[in-house]
Write a protein that holds these residues in place. Sequence first.
Motif, PDB file in Angstrom:
ATOM      1  N   ASN A  67       0.770  -1.449   0.375  1.00  0.00           N
ATOM      2  CA  ASN A  67       0.452   0.004   0.066  1.00  0.00           C
ATOM      3  C   ASN A  67       0.996   1.174   0.221  1.00  0.00           C
ATOM      4  O   ASN A  67       0.014   2.337   0.019  1.00  0.00           O
ATOM      5  N   LYS A  68       2.315   1.045  -0.066  1.00  0.00           N
ATOM      6  CA  LYS A  68       2.546   2.515  -0.085  1.00  0.00           C
ATOM      7  C   LYS A  68       2.971   2.500  -1.369  1.00  0.00           C
ATOM      8  O   LYS A  68       3.854   1.801  -2.457  1.00  0.00           O
ATOM      9  N   LEU A  69       3.201   3.089  -1.566  1.00  0.00           N
ATOM     10  CA  LEU A  69       3.823   4.591  -2.963  1.00  0.00           C
ATOM     11  C   LEU A  69       5.522   5.081  -2.610  1.00  0.00           C
ATOM     12  O   LEU A  69       5.579   6.421  -1.700  1.00  0.00           O
ATOM     13  N   ALA A  70       5.613   5.369  -4.334  1.00  0.00           N
ATOM     14  CA  ALA A  70       7.137   5.856  -4.007  1.00  0.00           C
ATOM     15  C   ALA A  70       6.299   6.900  -5.782  1.00  0.00           C
ATOM     16  O   ALA A  70       6.290   6.560  -6.689  1.00  0.00           O
ATOM     17  N   THR A  71       7.446   7.502  -5.500  1.00  0.00           N
ATOM     18  CA  THR A  71       7.062   8.230  -7.013  1.00  0.00           C
ATOM     19  C   THR A  71       8.915   8.931  -7.433  1.00  0.00           C
ATOM     20  O   THR A  71      10.020   9.550  -6.547  1.00  0.00           O
ATOM     21  N   ILE A  72       8.950   8.902  -8.525  1.00  0.00           N
ATOM     22  CA  ILE A  72      10.319   9.731  -8.851  1.00  0.00           C
ATOM     23  C   ILE A  72       9.979  10.555 -10.169  1.00  0.00           C
ATOM     24  O   ILE A  72       9.910  10.926 -10.979  1.00  0.00           O
ATOM     25  N   GLU A  77      15.334  11.565  -8.113  1.00  0.00           N
ATOM     26  CA  GLU A  77      14.879  12.126  -7.187  1.00  0.00           C
ATOM     27  C   GLU A  77      13.982  10.991  -6.699  1.00  0.00           C
ATOM     28  O   GLU A  77      12.250  11.393  -7.586  1.00  0.00           O
ATOM     29  N   ILE A  78      13.634   9.933  -5.909  1.00  0.00           N
ATOM     30  CA  ILE A  78      12.365   9.240  -4.950  1.00  0.00           C
ATOM     31  C   ILE A  78      12.130  10.368  -4.341  1.00  0.00           C
ATOM     32  O   ILE A  78      12.577  10.824  -3.395  1.00  0.00           O
ATOM     33  N   ILE A  84       0.055  12.527  -3.937  1.00  0.00           N
ATOM     34  CA  ILE A  84      -0.628  11.494  -4.760  1.00  0.00           C
ATOM     35  C   ILE A  84      -2.205  10.547  -4.305  1.00  0.00           C
ATOM     36  O   ILE A  84      -2.112  10.019  -3.646  1.00  0.00           O
ATOM     37  N   VAL A  85      -2.683  10.752  -5.252  1.00  0.00           N
ATOM     38  CA  VAL A  85      -4.151   9.788  -4.824  1.00  0.00           C
ATOM     39  C   VAL A  85      -4.380   8.710  -6.243  1.00  0.00           C
ATOM     40  O   VAL A  85      -4.722   9.437  -7.062  1.00  0.00           O
ATOM     41  N   LEU A  86      -4.213   7.767  -5.634  1.00  0.00           N
ATOM     42  CA  LEU A  86      -4.673   6.991  -6.967  1.00  0.00           C
ATOM     43  C   LEU A  86      -6.313   6.579  -7.365  1.00  0.00           C
ATOM     44  O   LEU A  86      -6.920   6.379  -6.434  1.00  0.00           O
ATOM     45  N   ARG A  87      -6.619   6.730  -8.474  1.00  0.00           N
ATOM     46  CA  ARG A  87      -8.033   6.120  -8.767  1.00  0.00           C
ATOM     47  C   ARG A  87      -7.920   4.898  -8.583  1.00  0.00           C
ATOM     48  O   ARG A  87      -7.283   3.639  -8.673  1.00  0.00           O
ATOM     49  N   GLU A  88      -9.137   4.684  -8.239  1.00  0.00           N
ATOM     50  CA  GLU A  88      -9.706   3.062  -8.023  1.00  0.00           C
ATOM     51  C   GLU A  88     -10.240   2.199  -8.631  1.00  0.00           C
ATOM     52  O   GLU A  88     -10.945   2.825  -9.767  1.00  0.00           O
TER      53      GLU A  88
END
Length: 90
Positions: A67-72, A77-78, A84-88
Amino acid sequence: MLHTAAMELTSPFIENRKETLIDTNSHWIKLTNAQRFAFYTLAKLGYQLLFVRNANNCSTAVASQDNKLATIDDEGEINFNPSIVLREQK
């Protein structure tokens, strides 16, 4: 007869695997070199690449683990705590 049953059991798995592979490859080619190197770090931690978004001449890769998100960002850069919120998916 046994051969046919085995084919029926594995066929859906192979199709799903191919779809996932194609999706991952289509996102992978959108990454900058810096994002690719950063993603290797995330992959070692068990993250999977979800998608890449391009906006305002910048790209952001989004990866998840459980359930963890990460962006690059496009410079590699991480961010382990992105806002952010993802659509279901239905």
